[in-house]
Scaffold this motif. Structure first.
Motif, PDB file in Angstrom:
ATOM      1  N   MET A   1       6.490  29.697  40.793  1.00 61.67           N
ATOM      2  CA  MET A   1       5.390  30.002  39.821  1.00 61.67           C
ATOM      3  C   MET A   1       5.304  31.348  39.236  1.00 61.67           C
ATOM      4  SD  MET A   1       2.216  31.574  39.527  1.00 61.67           S
ATOM      5  CE  MET A   1       1.373  32.026  40.918  1.00 61.67           C
ATOM      6  N   LYS A   2       5.599  31.210  38.049  1.00 61.09           N
ATOM      7  CA  LYS A   2       5.726  32.579  37.194  1.00 61.09           C
ATOM      8  C   LYS A   2       4.525  32.673  36.204  1.00 61.09           C
ATOM      9  CE  LYS A   2      10.661  32.671  37.053  1.00 61.09           C
ATOM     10  NZ  LYS A   2      11.770  32.521  35.989  1.00 61.09           N
ATOM     11  N   LYS A   3       4.297  34.028  36.016  1.00 61.39           N
ATOM     12  CA  LYS A   3       3.435  34.357  34.610  1.00 61.39           C
ATOM     13  C   LYS A   3       4.255  34.540  33.589  1.00 61.39           C
ATOM     14  CE  LYS A   3      -0.036  37.303  33.127  1.00 61.39           C
ATOM     15  NZ  LYS A   3      -1.030  38.629  33.449  1.00 61.39           N
ATOM     16  N   ILE A   4       4.297  33.883  32.665  1.00 62.21           N
ATOM     17  CA  ILE A   4       5.069  33.908  31.448  1.00 62.21           C
ATOM     18  C   ILE A   4       3.992  34.394  30.275  1.00 62.21           C
ATOM     19  CG2 ILE A   4       6.634  32.997  29.758  1.00 62.21           C
ATOM     20  CD1 ILE A   4       7.580  31.018  32.059  1.00 62.21           C
ATOM     21  N   VAL A   5       4.407  35.544  29.847  1.00 65.90           N
ATOM     22  CA  VAL A   5       3.580  36.000  28.649  1.00 65.90           C
ATOM     23  C   VAL A   5       4.423  35.788  27.206  1.00 65.90           C
ATOM     24  CG1 VAL A   5       2.680  38.130  27.592  1.00 65.90           C
ATOM     25  CG2 VAL A   5       2.273  37.611  29.944  1.00 65.90           C
ATOM     26  N   ILE A   6       3.765  35.089  26.427  1.00 62.40           N
ATOM     27  CA  ILE A   6       4.321  34.795  25.038  1.00 62.40           C
ATOM     28  C   ILE A   6       3.831  35.499  23.692  1.00 62.40           C
ATOM     29  CG2 ILE A   6       4.983  32.937  23.407  1.00 62.40           C
ATOM     30  CD1 ILE A   6       5.276  31.403  26.173  1.00 62.40           C
ATOM     31  N   ILE A   7       4.391  36.235  23.210  1.00 63.29           N
ATOM     32  CA  ILE A   7       3.530  36.875  21.835  1.00 63.29           C
ATOM     33  C   ILE A   7       4.166  36.524  20.771  1.00 63.29           C
ATOM     34  CG2 ILE A   7       3.233  39.179  20.861  1.00 63.29           C
ATOM     35  CD1 ILE A   7       3.909  40.647  23.541  1.00 63.29           C
ATOM     36  N   GLY A   8       3.145  36.012  20.136  1.00 68.74           N
ATOM     37  CA  GLY A   8       3.539  35.273  18.596  1.00 68.74           C
ATOM     38  C   GLY A   8       2.981  33.912  18.546  1.00 68.74           C
ATOM     39  N   GLY A   9       2.101  33.567  17.365  1.00 70.19           N
ATOM     40  CA  GLY A   9       1.356  32.407  17.446  1.00 70.19           C
ATOM     41  C   GLY A   9       1.813  31.436  16.304  1.00 70.19           C
ATOM     42  N   CYS A  10       2.795  31.688  15.661  1.00 68.69           N
ATOM     43  CA  CYS A  10       3.128  30.831  14.631  1.00 68.69           C
ATOM     44  C   CYS A  10       3.934  29.679  14.850  1.00 68.69           C
ATOM     45  CB  CYS A  10       3.765  31.454  13.440  1.00 68.69           C
ATOM     46  SG  CYS A  10       4.122  30.445  11.789  1.00 68.69           S
ATOM     47  N   ALA A  11       5.227  29.697  15.097  1.00 65.88           N
ATOM     48  CA  ALA A  11       6.041  28.648  15.142  1.00 65.88           C
ATOM     49  C   ALA A  11       6.826  28.573  16.635  1.00 65.88           C
ATOM     50  CB  ALA A  11       7.206  28.455  14.222  1.00 65.88           C
ATOM     51  N   ALA A  12       7.690  29.657  16.854  1.00 64.65           N
ATOM     52  CA  ALA A  12       8.177  29.787  18.107  1.00 64.65           C
ATOM     53  C   ALA A  12       7.352  29.972  19.311  1.00 64.65           C
ATOM     54  CB  ALA A  12       9.387  31.128  17.922  1.00 64.65           C
ATOM     55  N   GLY A  13       6.479  30.865  18.981  1.00 64.73           N
ATOM     56  CA  GLY A  13       5.415  31.346  20.217  1.00 64.73           C
ATOM     57  C   GLY A  13       4.664  30.177  20.827  1.00 64.73           C
ATOM     58  N   PRO A  14       4.155  29.088  19.969  1.00 68.17           N
ATOM     59  CA  PRO A  14       3.443  28.058  20.653  1.00 68.17           C
ATOM     60  C   PRO A  14       4.396  27.016  21.254  1.00 68.17           C
ATOM     61  CG  PRO A  14       2.408  28.778  18.440  1.00 68.17           C
ATOM     62  CD  PRO A  14       3.498  29.542  18.608  1.00 68.17           C
ATOM     63  N   LYS A  15       5.818  26.850  20.552  1.00 73.22           N
ATOM     64  CA  LYS A  15       6.649  26.037  20.870  1.00 73.22           C
ATOM     65  C   LYS A  15       7.139  26.410  22.394  1.00 73.22           C
ATOM     66  CE  LYS A  15      10.230  23.082  20.834  1.00 73.22           C
ATOM     67  NZ  LYS A  15      10.038  21.620  20.574  1.00 73.22           N
ATOM     68  N   ALA A  16       7.318  27.885  22.506  1.00 74.85           N
ATOM     69  CA  ALA A  16       7.802  28.300  23.790  1.00 74.85           C
ATOM     70  C   ALA A  16       6.728  28.188  24.828  1.00 74.85           C
ATOM     71  CB  ALA A  16       8.124  29.916  23.654  1.00 74.85           C
ATOM     72  N   ALA A  17       5.627  28.527  24.404  1.00 75.37           N
ATOM     73  CA  ALA A  17       4.414  28.174  25.536  1.00 75.37           C
ATOM     74  C   ALA A  17       4.342  26.796  25.995  1.00 75.37           C
ATOM     75  CB  ALA A  17       2.915  28.638  24.417  1.00 75.37           C
ATOM     76  N   ALA A  18       4.391  25.821  24.886  1.00 81.36           N
ATOM     77  CA  ALA A  18       4.338  24.419  25.439  1.00 81.36           C
ATOM     78  C   ALA A  18       5.417  23.975  26.238  1.00 81.36           C
ATOM     79  CB  ALA A  18       4.094  23.569  24.094  1.00 81.36           C
ATOM     80  N   LYS A  19       6.378  24.453  25.938  1.00 77.93           N
ATOM     81  CA  LYS A  19       7.640  24.027  26.595  1.00 77.93           C
ATOM     82  C   LYS A  19       7.758  24.656  28.013  1.00 77.93           C
ATOM     83  CE  LYS A  19      11.774  21.974  27.045  1.00 77.93           C
ATOM     84  NZ  LYS A  19      11.721  20.618  26.656  1.00 77.93           N
ATOM     85  N   SER A  20       7.353  26.007  28.218  1.00 71.41           N
ATOM     86  CA  SER A  20       7.240  26.301  29.508  1.00 71.41           C
ATOM     87  C   SER A  20       6.450  25.774  30.299  1.00 71.41           C
ATOM     88  CB  SER A  20       7.314  28.011  29.471  1.00 71.41           C
ATOM     89  OG  SER A  20       6.499  28.493  28.478  1.00 71.41           O
ATOM     90  N   LYS A  21       5.107  25.518  29.875  1.00 70.30           N
ATOM     91  CA  LYS A  21       4.321  25.011  30.810  1.00 70.30           C
ATOM     92  C   LYS A  21       4.437  23.294  31.255  1.00 70.30           C
ATOM     93  CE  LYS A  21       0.009  24.906  32.676  1.00 70.30           C
ATOM     94  NZ  LYS A  21      -0.142  25.852  33.587  1.00 70.30           N
ATOM     95  N   ARG A  22       5.321  22.620  30.138  1.00 69.45           N
ATOM     96  CA  ARG A  22       5.744  21.425  30.529  1.00 69.45           C
ATOM     97  C   ARG A  22       6.864  21.298  31.631  1.00 69.45           C
ATOM     98  NH1 ARG A  22       5.482  19.441  25.161  1.00 69.45           N
ATOM     99  NH2 ARG A  22       7.594  19.820  24.972  1.00 69.45           N
ATOM    100  N   LEU A  23       7.705  22.490  31.604  1.00 67.11           N
ATOM    101  CA  LEU A  23       8.513  22.377  32.492  1.00 67.11           C
ATOM    102  C   LEU A  23       8.168  22.639  33.988  1.00 67.11           C
ATOM    103  CD1 LEU A  23      11.187  24.850  30.769  1.00 67.11           C
ATOM    104  CD2 LEU A  23      11.421  22.289  31.377  1.00 67.11           C
ATOM    105  N   ASN A  24       7.126  23.375  34.150  1.00 66.41           N
ATOM    106  CA  ASN A  24       6.602  23.744  35.322  1.00 66.41           C
ATOM    107  C   ASN A  24       5.159  24.152  35.117  1.00 66.41           C
ATOM    108  OD1 ASN A  24       5.605  24.665  37.893  1.00 66.41           O
ATOM    109  ND2 ASN A  24       7.501  26.109  38.220  1.00 66.41           N
ATOM    110  N   PRO A  25       4.241  22.927  35.460  1.00 60.99           N
ATOM    111  CA  PRO A  25       2.899  23.120  35.290  1.00 60.99           C
ATOM    112  C   PRO A  25       2.151  23.976  36.167  1.00 60.99           C
ATOM    113  CG  PRO A  25       3.362  20.793  35.517  1.00 60.99           C
ATOM    114  CD  PRO A  25       4.559  21.571  35.866  1.00 60.99           C
ATOM    115  N   ASP A  26       2.905  24.615  37.218  1.00 54.40           N
ATOM    116  CA  ASP A  26       2.363  25.622  38.122  1.00 54.40           C
ATOM    117  C   ASP A  26       2.213  27.364  37.349  1.00 54.40           C
ATOM    118  OD1 ASP A  26       1.780  24.102  40.059  1.00 54.40           O
ATOM    119  OD2 ASP A  26       3.501  24.243  41.176  1.00 54.40           O
ATOM    120  N   ASN A  27       3.280  27.069  36.371  1.00 52.14           N
ATOM    121  CA  ASN A  27       3.492  28.297  35.600  1.00 52.14           C
ATOM    122  C   ASN A  27       2.269  28.915  34.901  1.00 52.14           C
ATOM    123  OD1 ASN A  27       6.377  28.975  36.349  1.00 52.14           O
ATOM    124  ND2 ASN A  27       7.062  27.875  34.503  1.00 52.14           N
TER     125      ASN A  27
END
Lengths: 453, 453
Positions: A1-27
């Motif tokens: 389990m990790k805390k991943i902080v993502i800064i940026g809300g247009c294209a890359a940020g939301p994509k990175a957020a969705a992907k890192s959550k999907r990879l490990n729902p505990d994150n």
């Protein structure tokens, strides 16, 4: 389990957020943006302004609520003011402290603002975020004329949008041709086609620069270096973007020669546990192995995926993003313009650096069997290295299907195909789709003869 | 200076004639055909029948007069009845002797005529030459119903053409699915889409065969193996083609396992000074290195070019034709169907022969940004080898742009790209053209997860 902080809300940020959550729902995933909206298609803004997309909300990909529902915390109106890597901490709005295990910077780009007197007048816009799109549309609706600074991809799309709004358009471009990344023979064709289609609606002022805006409080017009005086109701500056990297630089993160954040092919920055993706990063240009800066939505998405996978599981670091070809497409009504790899001019500039001898060919063909209805045209320029025969790049224009044909060249470029291999390509054919020998292959046959000389 | 005799007047023959003349204007080029017309687009015939192409002469690429003008002698109504390689001589119409230095056989294919009782009734047609197209069109105009035997590429195009003629169409296909070279999950989608669009206009009788025609003098209907009785005004047999190779076999020219003329990659037959190109030849299928028979206009054109270059200057033998991917496309109104390389079923059949472990994925996506108007759909199946990760083939269906996307896969197949390399492809993007991540790449991402399992 990790805390991943993502800064940026247009294209890359939301994509990175969705992907890192999907990879490990505990994150624990936290997504911060300085805007009041996240996850939208900035590329769709010209089509909103032109009325093709009727509702601005149509450009929303996912709402904050949808992110929250999938377990991602979203923080709007949060501007990152400091990154403290030693403490693994970020500060927002100069006050709020947020700790991270992994930090992904998707902090985007800023519009280039040319050095223009009185540039703080009202009714001068950039096109970057949703609010800009709404402001420009509101101005277009009540106006009769617009000054457009720049004549690149976005500007071309805005010209179409403004014609749809019945505006008189003045375009000032500092280069001697529009779309200056194209070879000048190709951009001349684009120019002639726009003039033909637009008639009196567009007036181009090339090889000149706006030096001064005039008007009281509100923009009323501009004066160029060559003394041209332009009266217009509002102004849009579409002169390109520069990476938004200052906050990263302050934190000691290495900045590349393009001014953007430097990453390795895992999307790691020079600072441990800090990753970057999207318009704030620089890329390796595959044909030359040089660093380039290209702010494109497709690249942002792919980088974000790689950054998220590696940040979420940085023991393995399996995913790589190995570079770009600079493939692009845009259109002016039914006339599209697509390109990939090196232009002939760029290849010529770099010929000693990467040890090539550029040759090129140009063909103009129908896009399907000549007896079919609704035939389009295709003008294709193919560039190759005479020494190795390898394809270096292509540009395609016309009312035919340019973008997928450039995709075919991109696929060949990615695989270092030579012209001699390329001309054997077994492309699907039927009369409604192509000519028996696709125009791309006709170009390759012609180029082979030049290479074999 | 050489005398090059070319037999065949549709696609490969005229191409070979024009090319060998251009290479050396001193060459004597004689082009013989059994038909009364040369150089036309047979692929355009369904569009003539459907009224999309109004005039049959529109399908003419070049007239005999145009060939004569460029110094090529054209001989219509000349059927080759014997080849005598030892004497370097060909006999036409059992009487006329013609000597050659080099002979290029572009003798095409013959339609498959299933074993059907009373098959010599009037109003039973194949679609092969111009005259067939005219006869079918004339029948369609005065008829109310048609029996179509076969449900492959040409049959699909004829279904559209016959709907344009307001005909009721009965289709009998011996396989359990239409377009049997597609995987059955994909052909099922095509089937459902045709049914939906055609409504009551088309009735399919699958898994059955016509065994008997009935009618006095003129065709009035047919009876199938399963006892189905079909009344219709005329019949078109579109059950595929077989190579026209008998005359070559008689001359001692080696015939391959597919029944077509075997050539090397220079388009040389087994007999010196005799070359072959087009539908009479077999090909190497690049993904498997096996011999295959594929009668396609694109292949015919490319082979003819290579045969002509090598025949005109057979000292160097510089040009090669190194195989095919079997790329195809067809459409039923706005729904197109394209494919390249191996289907999953074919890959599975060959898995031990070529040592692969086939895996596949299927995606259904919009063909452009979801907020744009006139969105099409794309259904893509991508097949790869789990062991090496190499792409083996793809099939694409939908109202979106299937053919150029299959072209992108064909380019990747040609270069042996792996799925992992393919998903990095930098394809051009703008909202009117694609989604940020093209559906092709979405399929590749999905397939990568299966390969990595």
């Amino acid at each position: 389990m990790k805390k991943i902080v993502i800064i940026g809300g247009c294209a890359a940020g939301p994509k990175a957020a969705a992907k890192s959550k999907r990879l490990n729902p505990d994150n624990i995933i936290e997504l911060y943006t300085k805007e009041d909206m996240i996850s939208y298609s900035a590329c769709g803004l010209p089509y909103f302004i032109g009325g093709i997309v009727p509702n601005i909300n149509d450009l929303s990909v996912r709402t904050p609520e949808q992110f929250e529902k999938s377990g991602i915390s979203v923080f709007l109106n949060h501007t990152c003011t400091k990154i403290l890597p030693d403490e693994k901490k970020v500060i927002f709005n100069n006050e709020k402290e947020v700790f991270y295990d992994e930090l992904i910077l998707c902090i985007g780009s800023n519009p280039i603002i040319p050095d223009i007197k009185n540039s703080n007048l009202k009714n001068v816009f950039n096109l970057k975020v949703i609010k800009d799109g709404i402001n420009i549309k509101n101005a277009a609706i009540v106006s009769k004329s617009v000054l457009l600074i720049g004549a690149g991809y976005i500007a071309i799309e805005l010209m179409e949008a403004f014609i749809n709004n019945n505006l008189k358009i003045y375009v000032v471009e500092k280069h001697s041709s529009i779309m200056p990344f194209l070879d000048s023979d190709m951009s001349d064709i684009v120019y002639q086609n726009i003039l033909k289609k637009a008639g009196d609606s567009i007036e181009f002022i090339l090889n000149d620069e706006v030096v001064e805006f005039f008007g009281e409080d509100r923009f009323e017009g501009a004066i160029t270096k060559n003394g041209v005086r332009i009266n217009a109701d509002f102004c849009v500056i579409a002169a390109g973007v520069v990476p938004n990297a200052a906050i990263a630089k302050d934190a000691g993160i290495e900045i590349g020669i393009t001014g953007a954040i430097k990453t390795d092919n895992k999307m790691r920055t020079s600072v441990p546990h800090i990753w970057a993706a999207g318009d704030c990063t620089e890329n390796i240009f595959i044909p030359t192995k040089q660093s380039v800066y290209l702010a494109l939505g497709t690249i942002a998405n792919k980088q974000a995926r790689v950054a998220a996978i590696n940040a979420a599981d940085n023991k393995e670091l399996g995913e790589i993003f190995d570079g770009v070809l600079g493939s692009t497409v845009t259109k002016f009504f039914d006339f599209s313009i697509a390109a990939t790899g090196l232009s002939e001019r760029k290849a010529f500039e770099l010929r000693n650096y990467i040890n090539i001898e550029p040759v090129s060919t140009f063909v103009e063909e129908y896009d399907k069997a000549g007896y079919m209805p609704h035939i389009g045209t295709l003008m294709i320029k193919l560039v190759a290295d005479k020494r190795t025969g390898e394809i270096l790049g292509a540009q395609a224009l016309g009312t035919g299907d340019t973008d997928k044909r450039i995709g075919i060249v991109a696929s060949a470029l990615r695989a270092n195909l030579t012209v001699n291999e390329f001309l054997h390509l077994d492309l699907p054919y039927a009369p409604p789709f192509s000519s028996t020998i696709d125009p791309l292959l006709t170009a390759a046959y012609k180029l082979k003869r030049i290479i074999d000389l």
